[in-house]
Design an enzyme around this catalytic site. Structure first.
Site, PDB file in Angstrom:
ATOM      1  N   HIS A 168       0.797  -1.234   0.000  1.00  0.00           N
ATOM      2  CA  HIS A 168       0.000   0.000   0.000  1.00  0.00           C
ATOM      3  C   HIS A 168       0.823   1.274   0.000  1.00  0.00           C
ATOM      4  O   HIS A 168       0.240   2.369  -0.032  1.00  0.00           O
ATOM      5  CB  HIS A 168      -0.939   0.034   1.213  1.00  0.00           C
ATOM      6  CG  HIS A 168      -2.132  -0.845   1.063  1.00  0.00           C
ATOM      7  ND1 HIS A 168      -3.308  -0.394   0.509  1.00  0.00           N
ATOM      8  CD2 HIS A 168      -2.345  -2.135   1.372  1.00  0.00           C
ATOM      9  CE1 HIS A 168      -4.192  -1.385   0.488  1.00  0.00           C
ATOM     10  NE2 HIS A 168      -3.630  -2.458   1.012  1.00  0.00           N
ATOM     11  N   ARG A 176      -6.516  11.953   5.394  1.00  0.00           N
ATOM     12  CA  ARG A 176      -5.615  12.117   6.536  1.00  0.00           C
ATOM     13  C   ARG A 176      -4.632  13.261   6.257  1.00  0.00           C
ATOM     14  O   ARG A 176      -4.213  13.476   5.108  1.00  0.00           O
ATOM     15  CB  ARG A 176      -4.858  10.807   6.794  1.00  0.00           C
ATOM     16  CG  ARG A 176      -5.746   9.724   7.397  1.00  0.00           C
ATOM     17  CD  ARG A 176      -6.274  10.138   8.761  1.00  0.00           C
ATOM     18  NE  ARG A 176      -5.227  10.197   9.735  1.00  0.00           N
ATOM     19  CZ  ARG A 176      -4.999   9.274  10.670  1.00  0.00           C
ATOM     20  NH1 ARG A 176      -5.804   8.233  10.784  1.00  0.00           N
ATOM     21  NH2 ARG A 176      -4.002   9.405  11.510  1.00  0.00           N
ATOM     22  N   LYS A 221       0.620  14.354   1.314  1.00  0.00           N
ATOM     23  CA  LYS A 221      -0.659  14.701   0.687  1.00  0.00           C
ATOM     24  C   LYS A 221      -0.779  16.205   0.419  1.00  0.00           C
ATOM     25  O   LYS A 221      -1.697  16.654  -0.251  1.00  0.00           O
ATOM     26  CB  LYS A 221      -1.813  14.209   1.558  1.00  0.00           C
ATOM     27  CG  LYS A 221      -1.940  12.675   1.597  1.00  0.00           C
ATOM     28  CD  LYS A 221      -2.999  12.230   2.599  1.00  0.00           C
ATOM     29  CE  LYS A 221      -3.123  10.725   2.730  1.00  0.00           C
ATOM     30  NZ  LYS A 221      -3.929  10.104   1.652  1.00  0.00           N
ATOM     31  N   THR A 250      -8.392   6.626  -2.888  1.00  0.00           N
ATOM     32  CA  THR A 250      -9.751   6.183  -3.214  1.00  0.00           C
ATOM     33  C   THR A 250     -10.721   7.348  -3.033  1.00  0.00           C
ATOM     34  O   THR A 250     -11.799   7.339  -3.625  1.00  0.00           O
ATOM     35  CB  THR A 250     -10.193   5.011  -2.317  1.00  0.00           C
ATOM     36  OG1 THR A 250      -9.922   5.351  -0.955  1.00  0.00           O
ATOM     37  CG2 THR A 250      -9.467   3.737  -2.688  1.00  0.00           C
TER      38      THR A 250
HETATM   39  C1  LIG Z   1     -12.048   7.225   1.266  1.00  0.00           C
HETATM   40  C2  LIG Z   1     -11.625   7.675   2.597  1.00  0.00           C
HETATM   41  C3  LIG Z   1     -10.269   7.915   2.867  1.00  0.00           C
HETATM   42  C4  LIG Z   1      -9.190   7.790   1.811  1.00  0.00           C
HETATM   43  O1  LIG Z   1      -9.050   9.050   1.196  1.00  0.00           O
HETATM   44  P1  LIG Z   1      -7.754   9.374   0.287  1.00  0.00           P
HETATM   45  O2  LIG Z   1      -8.101  10.706  -0.288  1.00  0.00           O
HETATM   46  O3  LIG Z   1      -7.699   8.312  -0.748  1.00  0.00           O
HETATM   47  O4  LIG Z   1      -6.601   9.406   1.197  1.00  0.00           O
HETATM   48  C5  LIG Z   1      -9.914   8.358   4.116  1.00  0.00           C
HETATM   49  N1  LIG Z   1     -10.838   8.527   5.083  1.00  0.00           N
HETATM   50  C6  LIG Z   1     -12.149   8.317   4.859  1.00  0.00           C
HETATM   51  C7  LIG Z   1     -13.112   8.547   5.960  1.00  0.00           C
HETATM   52  C8  LIG Z   1     -12.582   7.882   3.621  1.00  0.00           C
HETATM   53  O5  LIG Z   1     -13.886   7.646   3.420  1.00  0.00           O
END
Ligand SMILES: *Cc1c(COP(=O)(O)O)cnc(C)c1O
Length: 843
Positions: free
Chosen positions: A378, A570, A575, A677
């Protein structure tokens, strides 16, 4: 104009397909009243809204039970290959509405509650999120469970029932504070404890030689108590199981104290053993080598493998019921997927069970183990890779350490065979790192012990082959695969955005819910004014609802005509929330410099949790809040720009925010975000993306075409070239006056008048040690944001792009991802057959 609809009417209209049967409604009302009386022991004079929530949850749960039992009987009879998804995290969120939708009882339940005079949406808000995850990795596991059930796979999730999930984030005095997530306080109506399947787990002790081989003895025992959680498939009467283990002290725990007479102390000490499942470690993409975490990982793996082998042995195979004793068939009947290296002790544990307990030869056991296990990587961030100290393993899992050494001995023979005399290769590929404190590299163990290794987006899978695991790729290229992540369209469209779901279904029917590729059929209406208008109307309503909620919560006035520019995930340096913050400051400076200029109004929202020990991430939150305070209270700015930090971002908040987004921020440094995601959730809900060519953004751009996404910044190759040449942040700082002003303001306390040094550290990182090259991408980011603002002024163009985004999001269904895992890793195919419904005869 017709008169405004009540919420109930709206919900009825938008989410009801088919007419609720009067009989169903009456039966539901009866069951609800029965639960209020017999389960909650209340009457309607004294019942609280929480009592009503629990009565409702139990009512819905009743509808799961027969389907759940029948599904498990069906698997027992058919004996299909089982898929086991092992994960230290399952970020499930709420279950009530998802269950109603998947088993198809939402409309009669809505109607029943309405007739009872209760507000179902108010009751739904009382459910605690099951927050047993940190972010993307845990949410992926939850989406996969939904897809595996919907695809009729005989799949099981296995994890830990943390008593405390991810902390609740509060903002106090302009900074994050953490509160424990006591999610089980009022009880969990969705789980079923199974004390009859409790399993002993061993720790510590030592290894002895016996005539029958090695034995692990003098161990301390903790019991693993399983709790089963139902996972309903969509509209197929399948209900799979998520089994979560809770630590339970054995009755004779610390009995020596008891014999010493210190009975009270012996009882109190039972807590020590039970601490194993107490709390989720709140790190995302970061390895914290704590003993308790190692115990959690082994506890989950050991309990799960005993369960898997018990089920394998008890299976009826062919037509006759018997005890299966021959492990040759294990890889034909069992697939174990390791969600990152967190459950990678499954490899030495399975070896221990097969060799020490079942008496197989090492060679036989190794063949079975590697053909059963597969590993998903990951991240490539070095600080996230698990490397457990040998001394810690020696003390807690002495037999596993021996097994790891033996695996390594044989593995290094293969390496030596491939590259005779190449000592650098041996050192680089060893499972044991010898520089400094000796450690076991868990990714190396996972690769060697698996028949398949996959990354989670095409770009990421290439990076692990060319870079992180290059040597291993050269040794065993056939193992390496890609499985681009996905999200479940049930939760991330049907549930969270019923109005958009209806606009889509009115055009193309409902097949998209289980075949998301069908969405491509809406592409032909991308320029259709009527279709554009209906898409715009849905977005506007979703924005108004969110604005209303935020105005209540944060007491800021939100301009619903402004662009909702959203960055939720996060908080992590890679990020680059700080880059977004620099854009905000740039916009602010421009408005101050030229207050009358015509700019596209934005409401910029940033949300996410920082790991409690991650000081820089917490400082970034503090800066965002400080900038928000200045911007939101400056009368010159007015409603051209508002900045909101969204408190306590979690699955339930994501469901409310994402449908209201105009712009999705996916701006990680190229090569650092394995997939993402969140990016997919926004696309599916008709937001446009501003993003780098990182993770799955690359494939999103490919699906929709570059004309439908705002891509900016360095590519992976350009980042690599910059790294090689030497990154000098001052070059960018000195050559861009807007950038210089922003960095200076962060440095000199412009946003922290009471402490001018408050954010100095962030400016220092930007100029001196920035591993993520924010200044190198700043100019391209600002330029691209200006383009976003310009396109937003042309709503016809913008809506065309939104529709093209939705229409091309089909690839990012987790159903597609799971079908690929099934075909290319597990040897399992989806079954689109429905099981008989509870009132139907069994086949
Ligand atoms: C989908 C999701 C994530 C992942 O978000 P990314 O932008 O891919 O880091 C993190 N936290 C929650 C609550 C989510 O639903």
């Amino acid at each position: 104009m017709s008169k405004p609809q009540t919420d109930h009417e709206k919900r009825k209209q938008i989410s009801v397909r088919g007419i609720a049967e009067v009989e169903d409604v009456n039966a539901i009302k009866k069951t609800f009243n029965r639960h209020l009386h017999y389960t909650l022991v209340k009457d309607r004079n004294v019942a609280t809204t929480r009592d009503y929530y629990f009565a409702l949850a139990h009512t819905v749960r009743d509808h799961l039970v027969s389907r759940w039992i029948r599904t498990q009987q069906h698997y027992y009879e058919k004996d299909p290959k089982r898929v086991y998804y092992l994960s230290l995290e399952f970020y499930m969120g709420r279950s009530l509405q998802n269950t109603m939708i998947n088993i198809g009882i939402q409309s009669p339940v809505d109607e029943a509650l309405y007739q009872l005079g209760l507000d179902i949406e108010e009751l739904e808000e009382l459910e605690e999120d099951a927050g047993l995850g940190n972010g993307g990795l845990g949410r992926l596991a939850a989406c996969f469970l939904d897809s595996m059930a919907t695809l009729g796979m005989a799949a099981y999730g296995y994890g830990i029932r943390y008593e405390y999930g991810i902390f609740a984030q509060k903002i106090r005095n302009g900074e994050q504070v953490e509160e424990p997530d006591d999610w089980l306080r009022f009880g969990n109506p969705w789980e079923k404890a199974r004390p009859e399947y409790m399993i002993p787990i061993n720790f510590f002790g030592n290894v002895i030689d016996t005539p029958n081989g090695k034995k692990w003895v003098n161990t301390q025992v903790v019991f693993a108590l399983p709790y089963d959680n139902p996972i309903p498939g969509y509209n197929n009467n399948v209900v799979n199981t998520l089994r979560l283990w809770s630590a339970k002290s054995p009755t004779d725990f610390n009995l020596k104290f008891f014999n010493d007479g210190d009975y009270i102390q012996a009882v109190l000490d039972r807590n020590l053993a039970e601490n194993i499942s107490r709390v989720l470690y709140p790190n995302d993409n970061f390895f914290e080598g704590k003993e308790l975490r190692l115990k959690q990982e082994y506890f989950m793996v050991a309990a799960t493998l005993q369960d898997i082998i018990r089920r394998y042995k008890a299976a009826k195979f062919g037509s006759k019921e018997a005890v299966r004793t021959n492990f040759d068939y294990l890889p034909d009947k069992v697939a174990i997927q390791l969600n990152d290296t967190h459950p990678s002790l499954a490899i030495p544990e399975l070896m221990r069970l097969l060799v020490d307990v079942e008496g197989l030869s090492w060679e036989k056991a190794w063949d079975i183990t590697t053909r059963t296990c597969a590993y998903t990587n990951h991240t490539v961030l070095p600080e996230a890779l698990e490397r457990w100290p040998v001394t810690m393993l020696q003390s807690i899992l002495p037999r596993h350490l021996e097994i790891v050494y033996q695996i390594n001995f044989l593995h290094l023979k293969d390496v030596e065979n491939k590259w005779p005399g190449d000592w650098d290769k041996l050192r680089a590929m060893s499972l044991i790192e010898e520089d400094g404190e000796k450690r076991v590299n868990m990714a190396h163990l996972s690769i060697v012990g698996s028949h398949a290794v996959n990354g989670v987006a095409r770009l990421h899978s290439e990076i692990i082959k060319d870079d992180l695991f290059k040597n291993f790729y050269e040794l065993t290229p056939e193992k390496f695969q890609n499985k681009t992540n996905g999200i479940t369209p049930r939760r991330w469209l049907l549930l969270c955005n019923p109005a958009l779901s209806d606009v889509i279904s009115d055009k193309i029917g409902e097949d998209w819910i289980v075949h998301l590729d069908e969405l491509k059929k809406i592409k032909k209406w991308a320029k259709d004014p009527n279709f554009q208008r209906s898409i715009m109307k849905v977005k506007q309503e979703n924005k108004l609802r969110l604005a209303e909620m935020l105005e209540k919560e944060y007491k800021v006035k939100i301009n619903p005509a402004s662009m909702f520019d959203i960055h939720v995930k996060r908080i992590h340096e890679y990020k680059r929330q700080l880059l977004n913050c620099m854009h905000i400051i740039t916009l602010y400076n421009r408005i101050k410099k030229n207050p009358t200029a015509n700019i596209t109004p934005r409401t910029i929202m940033i949300g996410g949790k920082a790991a409690p020990g991650y000081h820089t991430a917490k400082l970034i939150i503090k800066l965002i809040l400080a900038v928000a305070k200045v911007v939101n209270n400056d009368p010159i700015v007015g409603d051209k720009l508002k900045v909101i930090f969204l408190e306590n971002y979690r699955v339930t908040l994501a469901e409310k925010i994402i449908p209201a987004a105009d712009l999705s921020e996916q701006i990680s440094t190229a090569g650092t975000e394995a997939s993402g995601t969140g990016n997919m959730k926004f696309q599916l809900n008709g937001a446009l993306t501003i993003g780098t060519l990182d993770g799955a953004n690359v494939e999103m751009a490919e699906e929709m075409g570059n004309e439908n996404i705002f891509i900016f910044g360095m590519t992976v190759d350009e980042v690599e070239a910059l790294k090689k040449k030497g990154y000098n942040a001052y070059d960018y700082y000195s050559n861009n006056p807007e950038l210089k002003q922003v960095v200076d303001q962060i440095h000199n306390g412009f946003f922290s008048p009471e402490n001018s040094d408050e954010f100095k550290h962030l400016a220092d990182i930007l100029l001196k040690w920035d591993r993520f090259y924010l200044l190198a991408d700043y100019e391209a980011y600002i330029k691209k944001q200006d383009e976003v603002s310009a396109v937003y002024q042309n709503q016809v163009k913008w809506l065309e792009m939104c529709i093209n985004n939705i229409a091309t999001s089909g690839k990012f269904s987790s159903d597609r991802t799971i079908i690929e895992y099934g075909k290319e890793i597990w040897g399992v195919n989806p079954s689109y057959d429905k099981l008989p419904a509870p009132h139907e005869p069994r086949e």
